[in-house]
Write a protein that holds these residues in place. Structure first.
Motif, mmCIF file in Angstrom:
data_model
loop_
_atom_site.group_PDB
_atom_site.id
_atom_site.type_symbol
_atom_site.label_atom_id
_atom_site.label_comp_id
_atom_site.label_asym_id
_atom_site.label_seq_id
_atom_site.Cartn_x
_atom_site.Cartn_y
_atom_site.Cartn_z
ATOM 1 N N ALA A 50 -103.555 -81.710 15.093
ATOM 2 C CA ALA A 50 -102.352 -81.989 14.297
ATOM 3 C C ALA A 50 -101.090 -81.414 14.920
ATOM 4 O O ALA A 50 -99.998 -81.608 14.370
ATOM 5 C CB ALA A 50 -102.527 -81.426 12.887
ATOM 6 N N ARG A 75 -112.530 -93.156 5.206
ATOM 7 C CA ARG A 75 -112.372 -91.724 4.898
ATOM 8 C C ARG A 75 -112.752 -90.893 6.119
ATOM 9 O O ARG A 75 -113.734 -90.146 6.103
ATOM 10 C CB ARG A 75 -113.233 -91.355 3.692
ATOM 11 C CG ARG A 75 -112.741 -91.986 2.394
ATOM 12 C CD ARG A 75 -113.562 -91.530 1.211
ATOM 13 N NE ARG A 75 -114.912 -92.108 1.239
ATOM 14 C CZ ARG A 75 -115.882 -91.783 0.393
ATOM 15 N NH1 ARG A 75 -115.647 -90.887 -0.561
ATOM 16 N NH2 ARG A 75 -117.066 -92.347 0.472
ATOM 17 N N ARG A 133 -105.724 -89.642 11.534
ATOM 18 C CA ARG A 133 -106.993 -90.042 10.936
ATOM 19 C C ARG A 133 -107.939 -90.590 12.004
ATOM 20 O O ARG A 133 -109.144 -90.337 11.972
ATOM 21 C CB ARG A 133 -106.739 -91.083 9.846
ATOM 22 C CG ARG A 133 -105.976 -90.504 8.651
ATOM 23 C CD ARG A 133 -105.427 -91.592 7.732
ATOM 24 N NE ARG A 133 -106.492 -92.375 7.123
ATOM 25 C CZ ARG A 133 -107.151 -92.013 6.035
ATOM 26 N NH1 ARG A 133 -106.843 -90.866 5.438
ATOM 27 N NH2 ARG A 133 -108.087 -92.791 5.529
ATOM 28 N N TYR A 144 -105.697 -76.224 1.491
ATOM 29 C CA TYR A 144 -105.569 -76.861 2.800
ATOM 30 C C TYR A 144 -105.633 -75.813 3.914
ATOM 31 O O TYR A 144 -106.264 -76.027 4.953
ATOM 32 C CB TYR A 144 -104.253 -77.648 2.891
ATOM 33 C CG TYR A 144 -104.391 -79.109 2.549
ATOM 34 C CD1 TYR A 144 -104.850 -80.026 3.492
ATOM 35 C CD2 TYR A 144 -104.070 -79.583 1.278
ATOM 36 C CE1 TYR A 144 -104.979 -81.371 3.177
ATOM 37 C CE2 TYR A 144 -104.205 -80.921 0.956
ATOM 38 C CZ TYR A 144 -104.665 -81.818 1.912
ATOM 39 O OH TYR A 144 -104.803 -83.149 1.604
ATOM 40 N N LEU A 185 -102.094 -86.095 7.491
ATOM 41 C CA LEU A 185 -103.372 -86.795 7.344
ATOM 42 C C LEU A 185 -103.237 -88.154 6.674
ATOM 43 O O LEU A 185 -104.221 -88.893 6.573
ATOM 44 C CB LEU A 185 -104.358 -85.918 6.556
ATOM 45 C CG LEU A 185 -104.784 -84.639 7.274
ATOM 46 C CD1 LEU A 185 -105.715 -83.814 6.407
ATOM 47 C CD2 LEU A 185 -105.444 -84.954 8.614
ATOM 48 N N LEU A 201 -100.168 -80.608 6.387
ATOM 49 C CA LEU A 201 -101.380 -81.409 6.550
ATOM 50 C C LEU A 201 -101.471 -82.597 5.586
ATOM 51 O O LEU A 201 -101.927 -83.678 6.002
ATOM 52 C CB LEU A 201 -102.620 -80.521 6.413
ATOM 53 C CG LEU A 201 -102.899 -79.599 7.607
ATOM 54 C CD1 LEU A 201 -104.108 -78.711 7.329
ATOM 55 C CD2 LEU A 201 -103.117 -80.403 8.882
ATOM 56 N N MET A 244 -115.283 -86.052 9.212
ATOM 57 C CA MET A 244 -115.173 -84.890 10.093
ATOM 58 C C MET A 244 -115.559 -83.604 9.363
ATOM 59 O O MET A 244 -116.286 -82.761 9.908
ATOM 60 C CB MET A 244 -113.748 -84.777 10.631
ATOM 61 C CG MET A 244 -113.537 -83.623 11.587
ATOM 62 S SD MET A 244 -111.808 -83.433 12.081
ATOM 63 C CE MET A 244 -111.086 -82.869 10.527
ATOM 64 N N VAL A 245 -115.085 -83.438 8.125
ATOM 65 C CA VAL A 245 -115.402 -82.232 7.358
ATOM 66 C C VAL A 245 -116.905 -82.121 7.130
ATOM 67 O O VAL A 245 -117.514 -81.067 7.356
ATOM 68 C CB VAL A 245 -114.642 -82.247 6.015
ATOM 69 C CG1 VAL A 245 -115.131 -81.114 5.112
ATOM 70 C CG2 VAL A 245 -113.139 -82.125 6.251
ATOM 71 N N ALA A 264 -109.341 -87.630 13.872
ATOM 72 C CA ALA A 264 -110.377 -86.944 13.099
ATOM 73 C C ALA A 264 -111.718 -87.666 13.224
ATOM 74 O O ALA A 264 -112.770 -87.037 13.461
ATOM 75 C CB ALA A 264 -109.958 -86.837 11.632
ATOM 76 N N TRP A 282 -109.340 -74.729 4.197
ATOM 77 C CA TRP A 282 -110.167 -75.722 4.891
ATOM 78 C C TRP A 282 -109.841 -75.755 6.387
ATOM 79 O O TRP A 282 -110.746 -75.881 7.223
ATOM 80 C CB TRP A 282 -109.951 -77.101 4.279
ATOM 81 C CG TRP A 282 -110.690 -77.347 3.009
ATOM 82 C CD1 TRP A 282 -110.175 -77.475 1.760
ATOM 83 C CD2 TRP A 282 -112.120 -77.476 2.859
ATOM 84 N NE1 TRP A 282 -111.167 -77.687 0.837
ATOM 85 C CE2 TRP A 282 -112.382 -77.698 1.483
ATOM 86 C CE3 TRP A 282 -113.192 -77.428 3.738
ATOM 87 C CZ2 TRP A 282 -113.655 -77.872 0.975
ATOM 88 C CZ3 TRP A 282 -114.488 -77.608 3.247
ATOM 89 C CH2 TRP A 282 -114.704 -77.819 1.885
ATOM 90 N N VAL A 293 -111.334 -88.289 7.551
ATOM 91 C CA VAL A 293 -111.218 -86.828 7.420
ATOM 92 C C VAL A 293 -112.454 -86.269 6.738
ATOM 93 O O VAL A 293 -113.001 -85.233 7.152
ATOM 94 C CB VAL A 293 -109.940 -86.461 6.645
ATOM 95 C CG1 VAL A 293 -109.858 -84.950 6.443
ATOM 96 C CG2 VAL A 293 -108.700 -86.962 7.383
ATOM 97 N N GLN A 294 -112.927 -86.947 5.695
ATOM 98 C CA GLN A 294 -114.154 -86.495 5.032
ATOM 99 C C GLN A 294 -115.348 -86.562 5.977
ATOM 100 O O GLN A 294 -116.243 -85.707 5.918
ATOM 101 C CB GLN A 294 -114.428 -87.338 3.787
ATOM 102 C CG GLN A 294 -113.474 -87.080 2.633
ATOM 103 C CD GLN A 294 -112.204 -87.907 2.714
ATOM 104 O OE1 GLN A 294 -111.801 -88.338 3.797
ATOM 105 N NE2 GLN A 294 -111.566 -88.131 1.572
#
Length: 589
Positions: free
Chosen positions: A303, A439, A372, A116, A366, A362, A444-445, A375, A119, A441-442
């Protein structure tokens, strides 16, 4: 099963890190303002064999210690390609910083927390933006983070005297990289204060206000001041600094040239204590770094509202895993907020420890609804921004498009740049639509990782000729031919870096007028084969522009080639002195 999942997570993280940080390696040249300066000094080290004293043309370069330039020069000796070598130290430093953060998170908490933290750092805009540039800052961030790693390994998981010594040694290498490497040792300030205040806390009434205020002095750390091995740390710092300082000082004091005496004084005093106490550039208000963190440390700082209360609870328990890094982060902010001169990169060394402090929180943050949503909103805003810029360039105001083409010298009407920006926007839209609200967060990543990969592969190569001096210097070389000589007037580091072999320069920090006078005198010695490359503001009125040649534009500067016949109206230049190429430090400001 959990172990296998974590193993897959590790492979995924490091593969993505290599892609994000390494995309575009070897596809561009150094870009101003700092990249060409360091790459030129490294190239001159390789060409001349003079490694102790970096040079910029015929002058010694005393603004920064040579450590980063050494790594670039060594990278070239290993790879044989400057396009790879000048960026390779930043790539390796960024990966090393990620490793320190991931491993420290694993040791202080769990392997999941370590990833974490990794990332969080890899996705922070400020970190990747600097990691993809060939400046000193990624390297100094690595050395400071490695120093923090070694100190915390000893203080929190030790005793570990080898890591203690390594921490001090890394801080010393940070000093000969960019002076400020010693700020890693601020990690010891709360430890020292706790040791000093512990007798006072013991005398206070249990449960009283004073005792509660000083509860943090009970944090269980292992400084080991009474152990003789404690002094291995300061000794390691001294050894690291001496690797460069001692031979440089001996060589400078034994050299009779005035440039070396100036170099020694400038780099030891003016560029360190002088720059800190009497900043002469980049003046900013005292709260400047707070604004940098809230804006450039996105998405991490989204955050922050949820992390503040959690940190407060953990500090109340005097948990040293939080107390030491958070105290160090605060001390770094104070340290860099005192001088008037401030830049966003000054605060960058604090980012890895900040990510480490967010990491244990985190997973819980999250799972909440609002983080969320933030994000997903962040990814959507970046996507809309990319699409908006790309579409406005493609279909927008023709005057804006023509101005961009004129400034950058695009031969395709700027379509390749526009297509690259639209590709980033399209990728972001695909990520947001594919992952959606389930999803976020995914989404955004994936969007952020794709942004940096596409930037390195599509955007940077398109901007290269106009952002570096590659286009102008290649055109100048073709025009004058292989048998002619070129002299630079009012030049920038990228011009000499990209210039043909044997190109002459007449000083850098001296005035353009003095450079021009020396250039004219040099040209008179062989008028048929010598040309001058002059930046337009330095081109004298006596030069016949119809006989001179406009050679191109780079970095929004216009450059002219001046043959001898184009200066027919100029007065005769004074002859060059016998040692006209000596370093003229007495003319520096």
């Amino acid at each position: 099963m959990l172990k296998n999942a974590l193993s897959r997570q590790g492979w995924l993280f490091w593969i993505v890190a290599w892609l994000v940080l390494g995309a575009g390696l070897g596809l561009r040249d150094p870009w101003p303002a700092d990249e060409p300066r360091f790459a030129l000094a490294a190239k001159q080290m390789v060409d001349s064999g003079q490694w102790l004293f970096p040079q910029r043309g015929i002058e010694l370069y005393s603004d920064k210690p040579p450590m980063f330039m050494w790594t670039q020069a060594l990278s070239y000796l290993i790879t044989g390609h400057w396009r790879v070598a000048f960026l390779l130290p930043s790539l390796l430093a960024a990966l090393g910083t990620l490793w320190c953060v991931v491993d420290l998170g694993r040791r202080l908490w769990t392997r999941r927390v370590g990833y974490y933290a990794g990332w969080a750092l890899l996705l922070t805009l400020h970190f990747v933006y600097q990691a993809k540039k060939a400046q000193i800052d990624p390297s100094v961030v690595f050395w400071i983070t490695l120093a923090n790693y070694g100190l915390l390994r000893h203080l929190l998981t030790g005793p570990a005297w080898r890591w203690w010594a390594l921490g001090w040694f890394a801080a010393g290498v940070g000093v000969i990289t960019k002076g400020v490497g010693a700020i890693a040792l601020l990690m010891l300030v709360p430890v020292a204060l706790a040791a000093l205040l512990r007798p006072l806390q013991a005398r206070l009434a249990p449960g009283g206000l004073g005792a509660r205020a000083l509860a943090w002095v009970r944090m269980p750390v292992r400084a080991g001041v009474g152990d003789p091995r404690f002094w291995l740390g300061p000794l390691a710092l001294l050894i690291a600094v001496s690797l460069w300082l001692v031979p440089m000082a001996l060589a400078a004091t034994h050299n009779t040239g005035p440039g070396y005496r100036f170099y020694l004084h400038d780099i030891l005093f003016r560029q360190t204590a002088g720059r800190y106490t009497q900043s002469w550039d980049h003046h900013q208000p005292v709260w400047y770094h707070v604004g940098v963190m809230l804006s450039m440390w996105l998405p991490l700082m989204l955050a922050l509202p949820w992390a503040l209360r959690a940190w407060g609870r953990r500090l109340g328990r005097a948990d040293p895993r939080y107390l030491l890094p958070l105290a160090w982060w605060a001390l770094v902010i104070v340290f860099f907020s005192i001088p008037h001169g401030k830049r966003d990169v000054y605060i960058l060394p604090a980012l890895p420890m900040a990510c480490l402090m967010f990491a244990p929180l985190l997973p819980g943050i999250l799972r909440r609804a609002w983080p969320r949503r933030l994000a997903l909103g962040f990814a959507a805003l970046l996507t809309l921004a990319m699409l908006g810029v790309g579409l406005s360039m493609w279909f927008g105001d023709p005057a804006f498009e023509l101005r961009t083409i004129a400034e950058r010298g695009f031969t395709d009407g700027g379509r390749a740049l526009e297509a690259g920006i639209l590709a980033i926007g399209a990728w972001g839209a695909a990520c947001v639509l594919w992952f959606g609200r389930r999803r976020p967060v995914q989404a955004m990543v994936a969007m952020l990782c794709g942004l940096w990969v596409l930037y390195g592969l599509l955007i940077a190569p398109v901007l290269n000729d106009s952002s570096s001096a590659r286009g102008v210097m290649s055109a100048a070389g073709r025009r004058i031919g292989a048998d002619a000589e070129l002299g630079l007037v009012a030049w920038k580091e990228q011009n000499l870096l990209m210039a043909p072999q044997g190109t002459q320069n007449f000083g850098f920090r001296i005035s353009w007028q003095t450079q021009l006078e020396r250039g004219l005198a040099w040209q008179e010695q062989a008028p048929r084969t010598r040309w001058l490359l002059v930046q337009e503001p330095a081109l004298p009125a006596c030069v016949n522009r119809s006989a001179a040649q406009w050679i191109g534009r780079s970095n929004r500067r216009v450059w002219w080639l001046v043959p001898y016949r184009a200066r027919a109206g100029c007065p005769a230049a004074p002859p060059l002195a016998e040692h006209e190429d000596d370093h003229r430090f007495e003319e520096w400001d």
